[in-house]
Design an enzyme around this catalytic site. Structure first.
Site, PDB file in Angstrom:
ATOM      1  N   GLU A 203     114.639  14.091  11.659  1.00  0.00           N
ATOM      2  CA  GLU A 203     114.907  12.129  11.968  1.00  0.00           C
ATOM      3  C   GLU A 203     116.133  12.180  10.991  1.00  0.00           C
ATOM      4  O   GLU A 203     116.486  13.079   9.625  1.00  0.00           O
ATOM      5  CB  GLU A 203     113.860  11.540  11.305  1.00  0.00           C
ATOM      6  CG  GLU A 203     112.484  11.561  12.320  1.00  0.00           C
ATOM      7  CD  GLU A 203     111.518  10.957  12.291  1.00  0.00           C
ATOM      8  OE1 GLU A 203     111.836  10.094  12.890  1.00  0.00           O
ATOM      9  OE2 GLU A 203     110.466  10.801  11.448  1.00  0.00           O
TER      10      GLU A 203
ATOM     11  N   HIS B 159     102.407  15.015  16.574  1.00  0.00           N
ATOM     12  CA  HIS B 159     103.473  15.756  17.704  1.00  0.00           C
ATOM     13  C   HIS B 159     103.867  17.000  17.290  1.00  0.00           C
ATOM     14  O   HIS B 159     103.823  17.274  18.331  1.00  0.00           O
ATOM     15  CB  HIS B 159     104.406  14.184  16.755  1.00  0.00           C
ATOM     16  CG  HIS B 159     104.146  13.306  16.741  1.00  0.00           C
ATOM     17  ND1 HIS B 159     103.238  12.445  17.514  1.00  0.00           N
ATOM     18  CD2 HIS B 159     104.578  12.272  16.340  1.00  0.00           C
ATOM     19  CE1 HIS B 159     103.464  11.827  17.041  1.00  0.00           C
ATOM     20  NE2 HIS B 159     104.553  11.312  16.353  1.00  0.00           N
TER      21      HIS B 159
ATOM     22  N   ALA C 247     104.090  -4.374  17.794  1.00  0.00           N
ATOM     23  CA  ALA C 247     103.680  -5.295  18.574  1.00  0.00           C
ATOM     24  C   ALA C 247     105.032  -5.458  19.156  1.00  0.00           C
ATOM     25  O   ALA C 247     105.811  -5.391  20.586  1.00  0.00           O
ATOM     26  CB  ALA C 247     102.827  -6.025  18.675  1.00  0.00           C
TER      27      ALA C 247
ATOM     28  N   LYS D 278     119.460  12.691  14.338  1.00  0.00           N
ATOM     29  CA  LYS D 278     117.883  13.047  14.975  1.00  0.00           C
ATOM     30  C   LYS D 278     117.682  13.668  16.570  1.00  0.00           C
ATOM     31  O   LYS D 278     118.267  13.442  17.369  1.00  0.00           O
ATOM     32  CB  LYS D 278     118.033  11.147  15.325  1.00  0.00           C
ATOM     33  CG  LYS D 278     117.019  11.273  16.193  1.00  0.00           C
ATOM     34  CD  LYS D 278     116.025  10.817  15.550  1.00  0.00           C
ATOM     35  CE  LYS D 278     114.658  10.403  16.456  1.00  0.00           C
ATOM     36  NZ  LYS D 278     113.546  10.727  16.031  1.00  0.00           N
TER      37      LYS D 278
ATOM     38  N   ASP E 146      99.338   9.215  21.332  1.00  0.00           N
ATOM     39  CA  ASP E 146     100.228   9.639  20.921  1.00  0.00           C
ATOM     40  C   ASP E 146     101.669   9.986  21.351  1.00  0.00           C
ATOM     41  O   ASP E 146     101.589  10.318  22.241  1.00  0.00           O
ATOM     42  CB  ASP E 146     100.062  11.892  20.444  1.00  0.00           C
ATOM     43  CG  ASP E 146     101.031  12.530  20.061  1.00  0.00           C
ATOM     44  OD1 ASP E 146     102.355  12.104  19.909  1.00  0.00           O
ATOM     45  OD2 ASP E 146     100.726  13.564  18.279  1.00  0.00           O
ATOM     46  N   HIS E 147     102.605   8.680  20.870  1.00  0.00           N
ATOM     47  CA  HIS E 147     103.547   8.409  21.718  1.00  0.00           C
ATOM     48  C   HIS E 147     104.811  10.020  22.451  1.00  0.00           C
ATOM     49  O   HIS E 147     105.622   9.725  23.407  1.00  0.00           O
ATOM     50  CB  HIS E 147     104.684   7.144  20.491  1.00  0.00           C
ATOM     51  CG  HIS E 147     105.210   7.554  19.870  1.00  0.00           C
ATOM     52  ND1 HIS E 147     104.903   8.417  18.416  1.00  0.00           N
ATOM     53  CD2 HIS E 147     106.629   8.304  20.181  1.00  0.00           C
ATOM     54  CE1 HIS E 147     105.812   8.413  17.995  1.00  0.00           C
ATOM     55  NE2 HIS E 147     107.556   8.282  19.305  1.00  0.00           N
TER      56      HIS E 147
HETATM   57  N1  LIG Z   1     104.841   0.459  13.621  1.00  0.00           N
HETATM   58  C1  LIG Z   1     105.146   1.994  14.093  1.00  0.00           C
HETATM   59  O1  LIG Z   1     106.495   2.423  14.468  1.00  0.00           O
HETATM   60  C2  LIG Z   1     104.111   2.167  14.052  1.00  0.00           C
HETATM   61  C3  LIG Z   1     102.982   2.300  13.720  1.00  0.00           C
HETATM   62  N2  LIG Z   1     102.145   3.059  13.537  1.00  0.00           N
HETATM   63  C4  LIG Z   1     101.029   2.061  13.621  1.00  0.00           C
HETATM   64  O2  LIG Z   1     100.085   1.042  14.860  1.00  0.00           O
HETATM   65  C5  LIG Z   1      99.192   0.672  13.898  1.00  0.00           C
HETATM   66  C6  LIG Z   1      99.846  -0.983  13.028  1.00  0.00           C
HETATM   67  O3  LIG Z   1     101.263  -0.717  12.679  1.00  0.00           O
HETATM   68  P1  LIG Z   1     102.331  -2.047  12.021  1.00  0.00           P
HETATM   69  O4  LIG Z   1     102.827  -3.137  13.722  1.00  0.00           O
HETATM   70  O5  LIG Z   1     103.818  -0.760  11.616  1.00  0.00           O
HETATM   71  O6  LIG Z   1     101.726  -2.952  11.221  1.00  0.00           O
HETATM   72  P2  LIG Z   1     102.070  -4.115  10.747  1.00  0.00           P
HETATM   73  O7  LIG Z   1     102.177  -3.622   9.650  1.00  0.00           O
HETATM   74  O8  LIG Z   1     103.331  -4.364  10.990  1.00  0.00           O
HETATM   75  O9  LIG Z   1     101.666  -4.625  11.573  1.00  0.00           O
HETATM   76  C7  LIG Z   1      99.664  -4.899  11.026  1.00  0.00           C
HETATM   77  C8  LIG Z   1      98.622  -6.462  12.500  1.00  0.00           C
HETATM   78  O10 LIG Z   1      98.063  -6.035  12.359  1.00  0.00           O
HETATM   79  C9  LIG Z   1      97.547  -7.562  12.089  1.00  0.00           C
HETATM   80  N3  LIG Z   1      96.090  -7.352  11.207  1.00  0.00           N
HETATM   81  C10 LIG Z   1      95.713  -7.162   9.421  1.00  0.00           C
HETATM   82  N4  LIG Z   1      95.146  -7.328   9.033  1.00  0.00           N
HETATM   83  C11 LIG Z   1      94.499  -8.256   9.589  1.00  0.00           C
HETATM   84  C12 LIG Z   1      92.851  -8.432  10.115  1.00  0.00           C
HETATM   85  N5  LIG Z   1      91.907  -8.362   8.815  1.00  0.00           N
HETATM   86  N6  LIG Z   1      92.408  -9.339  11.542  1.00  0.00           N
HETATM   87  C13 LIG Z   1      93.607  -9.412  11.892  1.00  0.00           C
HETATM   88  N7  LIG Z   1      94.722  -9.260  11.813  1.00  0.00           N
HETATM   89  C14 LIG Z   1      95.015  -8.276  10.520  1.00  0.00           C
HETATM   90  C15 LIG Z   1      98.898  -7.936  11.366  1.00  0.00           C
HETATM   91  O11 LIG Z   1      98.665  -9.215  11.419  1.00  0.00           O
HETATM   92  P3  LIG Z   1      98.173 -11.080  10.317  1.00  0.00           P
HETATM   93  O12 LIG Z   1      98.735 -10.632   9.128  1.00  0.00           O
HETATM   94  O13 LIG Z   1      99.146 -11.780  10.652  1.00  0.00           O
HETATM   95  O14 LIG Z   1      97.070 -10.922  10.534  1.00  0.00           O
HETATM   96  C16 LIG Z   1      99.350  -7.099  12.202  1.00  0.00           C
HETATM   97  O15 LIG Z   1      99.710  -8.510  13.381  1.00  0.00           O
HETATM   98  C17 LIG Z   1      99.015   1.234  12.777  1.00  0.00           C
HETATM   99  O16 LIG Z   1      98.191   1.730  12.491  1.00  0.00           O
HETATM  100  C18 LIG Z   1     100.525   2.476  12.186  1.00  0.00           C
HETATM  101  O17 LIG Z   1      99.958   3.091  11.400  1.00  0.00           O
HETATM  102  C19 LIG Z   1     101.800   4.111  14.318  1.00  0.00           C
HETATM  103  C20 LIG Z   1     103.280   4.245  15.165  1.00  0.00           C
HETATM  104  C21 LIG Z   1     104.950   3.914  15.012  1.00  0.00           C
HETATM  105  O1  LIG Z   2     105.152   8.977  14.405  1.00  0.00           O
HETATM  106  C1  LIG Z   2     106.320   9.067  13.851  1.00  0.00           C
HETATM  107  O2  LIG Z   2     107.223   8.999  14.324  1.00  0.00           O
HETATM  108  C2  LIG Z   2     108.167   8.341  14.412  1.00  0.00           C
HETATM  109  C3  LIG Z   2     109.427   9.212  15.501  1.00  0.00           C
HETATM  110  O3  LIG Z   2     109.855   8.825  16.400  1.00  0.00           O
HETATM  111  P1  LIG Z   2     110.911   9.464  17.408  1.00  0.00           P
HETATM  112  O4  LIG Z   2     110.310   9.134  18.817  1.00  0.00           O
HETATM  113  O5  LIG Z   2     111.740   8.146  16.804  1.00  0.00           O
HETATM  114  O6  LIG Z   2     111.136  10.345  17.799  1.00  0.00           O
HETATM  115  C4  LIG Z   2     108.538   8.456  13.001  1.00  0.00           C
HETATM  116  O7  LIG Z   2     109.926   7.964  12.449  1.00  0.00           O
HETATM  117  C5  LIG Z   2     107.755   8.186  12.046  1.00  0.00           C
HETATM  118  O8  LIG Z   2     107.155   8.248  10.717  1.00  0.00           O
HETATM  119  C6  LIG Z   2     106.284   8.784  12.845  1.00  0.00           C
HETATM  120  O9  LIG Z   2     104.688   8.010  12.402  1.00  0.00           O
END
Ligand SMILES: NC(=O)C1=CN([C@@H]2O[C@H](COP(=O)(O)OP(=O)(O)OC[C@H]3O[C@@H](n4cnc5c(N)ncnc54)[C@H](OP(=O)(O)O)[C@@H]3O)[C@@H](O)[C@H]2O)C=CC1
Ligand SMILES: O=C1O[C@H](COP(=O)(O)O)[C@@H](O)[C@H](O)[C@H]1O
Length: 516
Positions: free
Chosen positions: A229, A253, A27, A359, A190-191
């Site tokens: 990467e 991807h 987020a 990268k 799938d970004h």
């Molecule tokens: N980060 C990235 O760049 C990427 C992430 N993803 C996917 O996106 C998803 C989120 O990733 P990411 O943001 O990194 O994860 P984080 O661990 O940083 O965030 C998880 C979020 O979930 C909330 N959360 C966890 N448990 C609960 C609950 N029981 N009720 C309500 N809220 C909850 C947490 O907030 P709180 O603790 O306040 O409840 C937090 O806001 C995952 O599936 C990840 O694989 C995919 C691609 C890239």
């Molecule tokens: O989904 C994912 O992608 C990133 C790489 O994304 P990019 O847009 O920076 O090329 C990767 O680092 C990560 O491990 C994977 O979960």
């Protein structure tokens, strides 16, 4: 507010965007910045609201401050000194809620209805689950139980990867979600499909008379797809050690990029027509029938200690939350065949790895050599023509042809005609998440993966993963900062090919002609 008054952006309709996982990394780094960019470019209706949901406690002011900080740090538009910031931020609210707490969802419903009235939003609700996938089923169920799907407009569910761990778990997850949402209401992210140049593959192929007639096994020798990467696993060691490169990048991807290259031209550019063509490619992938076939066609590796840019880099096994004797692959390369009329006999070589020297995401289409070389006796043998599609971080294409070396008597040299899109001053490509959020709010699912695509991709990947689970002796080690295991080079050498240099490794003998 439209940034460029000459453009008439397609506006998303009035929508409440729910960001579940609003205090998380995704987020912060991607979603809030994407919403702000859409706002700045006039792509959001004025009648919108965002409700951030997570367990942590936040006042509305604290939440808006979090959003401000994330945008300031990660967005291509900066909110500082932007006069409309206060107006934008007023559309954001927070709800502290545990997704297992049904009463919380009932309160969320009241809060939503108040916001819809306040901003005159017609009841359209977009639920973005930036959460661990284990929570997707419960959120969906509680959205229904809590009355959140009873608004006056549409409901859409946007979900993040990983979508399952294998076909079985993905099917179970899908079943849970489908109890609540119809397939057409589900937008699986799938970004890579949101990246400008991935979408451009379609245009390059289907809008250019000199590519499409050659786009087949009569003229193409092989296709090489590299997703390199430089980073390691960063803070995601826990997740990554369970997933590995094949599941993290391969199932989604890489196979999606392959489908964009290999699919038949759809008769219409409608979401379902395009997705139908993509799924046909996935179903045509030749499955590795035996573990020997997996061993002969797929290489896996893990990075050890190494260095890049004069900096020492730790081994994968020393990374935070990674098992010290982990056998998880941080690299894989594969030789893949698409068994249909167009591609019979053409190898697709795909590779991805962490801690590689650059990268880059790049697709190289290598054309077959000329039937005969009338320029025998030249210093260099005639090189094959290449079409190179640069997806990221450089965006553009270049075509490598043979031409008379400028100024020479008759010497032939490879010439790269380079269209560097990202070099053009003024082009500021939207982030993948901007495009995808905008599409989801407009109901365009073209660049989201349909269930049958996900399932077919898992079916292909599961055969590799199952062999690897049984036989663990073939994990090749490569130093961080290198191009991965030598065995990946052998995959191509066996067929008389080699990996073409990708971004950052220029070939000495090539004359570069720059264009825009
Ligand atoms: N980060 C990235 O760049 C990427 C992430 N993803 C996917 O996106 C998803 C989120 O990733 P990411 O943001 O990194 O994860 P984080 O661990 O940083 O965030 C998880 C979020 O979930 C909330 N959360 C966890 N448990 C609960 C609950 N029981 N009720 C309500 N809220 C909850 C947490 O907030 P709180 O603790 O306040 O409840 C937090 O806001 C995952 O599936 C990840 O694989 C995919 C691609 C890239
Ligand atoms: O989904 C994912 O992608 C990133 C790489 O994304 P990019 O847009 O920076 O090329 C990767 O680092 C990560 O491990 C994977 O979960």
């Amino acid at each position: 507010m439209a940034e460029n008054q000459n453009l008439e952006p397609l506006k998303a309709p009035g929508t409440v965007f729910f960001i579940f996982g609003a205090t998380g990394d995704l987020a912060r780094r991607k979603l809030f910045p994407a919403i702000y960019s859409l706002y700045r470019e006039g792509k959001l209706s004025e009648d919108f609201a965002v409700i951030g949901v997570a367990r942590r406690s936040r006042t509305q002011e604290e939440f808006r401050e979090d959003v401000y900080q994330s945008i300031q740090e990660f967005c291509r538009y900066k909110p500082e000194q932007a006069p409309e910031w206060g107006e934008f931020a007023a559309h954001f609210e927070y709800k502290s809620l545990d997704i297992n707490d049904i009463d919380g969802f009932r309160e969320l419903r009241v809060q939503t209805e108040q916001l819809e009235t306040k901003f005159n939003i017609p009841g359209n609700r977009l639920f973005y689950l930036a959460l661990a996938p284990e929570l997707f089923g419960s959120v969906s169920f509680n959205l229904m139980k809590g009355g959140m799907l009873e608004g006056a407009g549409w409901n859409r569910l946007v979900i993040e990867k990983p979508f399952g761990y294998d076909l079985e778990s993905a099917a179970k997850l899908n079943e849970e979600i489908r109890k609540v949402f119809k397939e057409e209401e589900i937008y699986r992210i799938d970004h890579y499909l949101g990246k400008e140049m991935v979408q451009n593959i379609e245009v390059i192929r289907f809008a250019n008379a000199f590519f499409e007639p050659l786009w087949n096994n009569k003229h193409i020798a092989n296709v090489q797809i590299t997703l390199g990467e430089t980073v390691g696993v960063e803070e995601r060691g826990g997740y990554y050690d369970h997933a590995g490169a094949l599941r993290d990048m391969g199932q989604n991807h890489m196979l999606q990029l392959l489908t964009m290259i290999a699919m038949e031209p759809p008769s219409r550019l409608l979401a379902e027509d395009i997705r139908d063509e993509k799924v046909k490619v996935l179903r045509s992938l030749r499955p590795y029938a035996t573990s020997e076939e997996v061993r002969n066609n797929v290489v896996r590796g893990q990075y050890t200690k190494g260095s890049a840019d004069g900096k020492e880099l730790p081994a994968y096994r020393e990374e935070d939350k990674v098992h010290p004797e982990s056998l998880t692959e941080t690299y894989f390369a594969a030789r893949v065949f698409v068994d249909n009329f167009r591609w019979a006999g053409v190898p697709f070589y795909i590779r991805t790895g962490k801690r590689l020297p650059v990268k880059t995401t790049e697709v190289v289409v290598e054309f077959k050599r000329m039937p005969t070389n009338v320029y025998l006796g030249q210093k260099h043998s005639l090189e094959p023509n290449l079409l190179v599609i640069r997806v990221n971080p450089m965006e553009g294409i270049y075509v490598k042809i043979n031409a008379k070396k400028p100024g020479s008597e008759s010497e032939i040299a490879p010439v790269a005609m380079d269209f560097c899109q990202s070099c053009i001053v003024g082009i500021n490509s939207p982030e993948a998440y901007e495009r995808l959020l905008h599409d989801a709010a407009r109901g365009d699912s073209t660049y989201f993966t349909r269930w049958d695509e996900v399932a077919s991709a898992w079916a292909f990947v599961d055969r590799i993963a199952n062999t690897w689970k049984e036989e663990q002796g073939d994990l090749e080690m490569y130093p961080a900062g290198s191009w991965g295991p030598a065995k990946a080079d052998e995959l191509l050498q066996e067929d008389g090919f080699h990996w073409w240099p990708v971004n950052g490794q220029k070939e000495d003998n090539v004359v570069w002609l720059k264009g825009q």
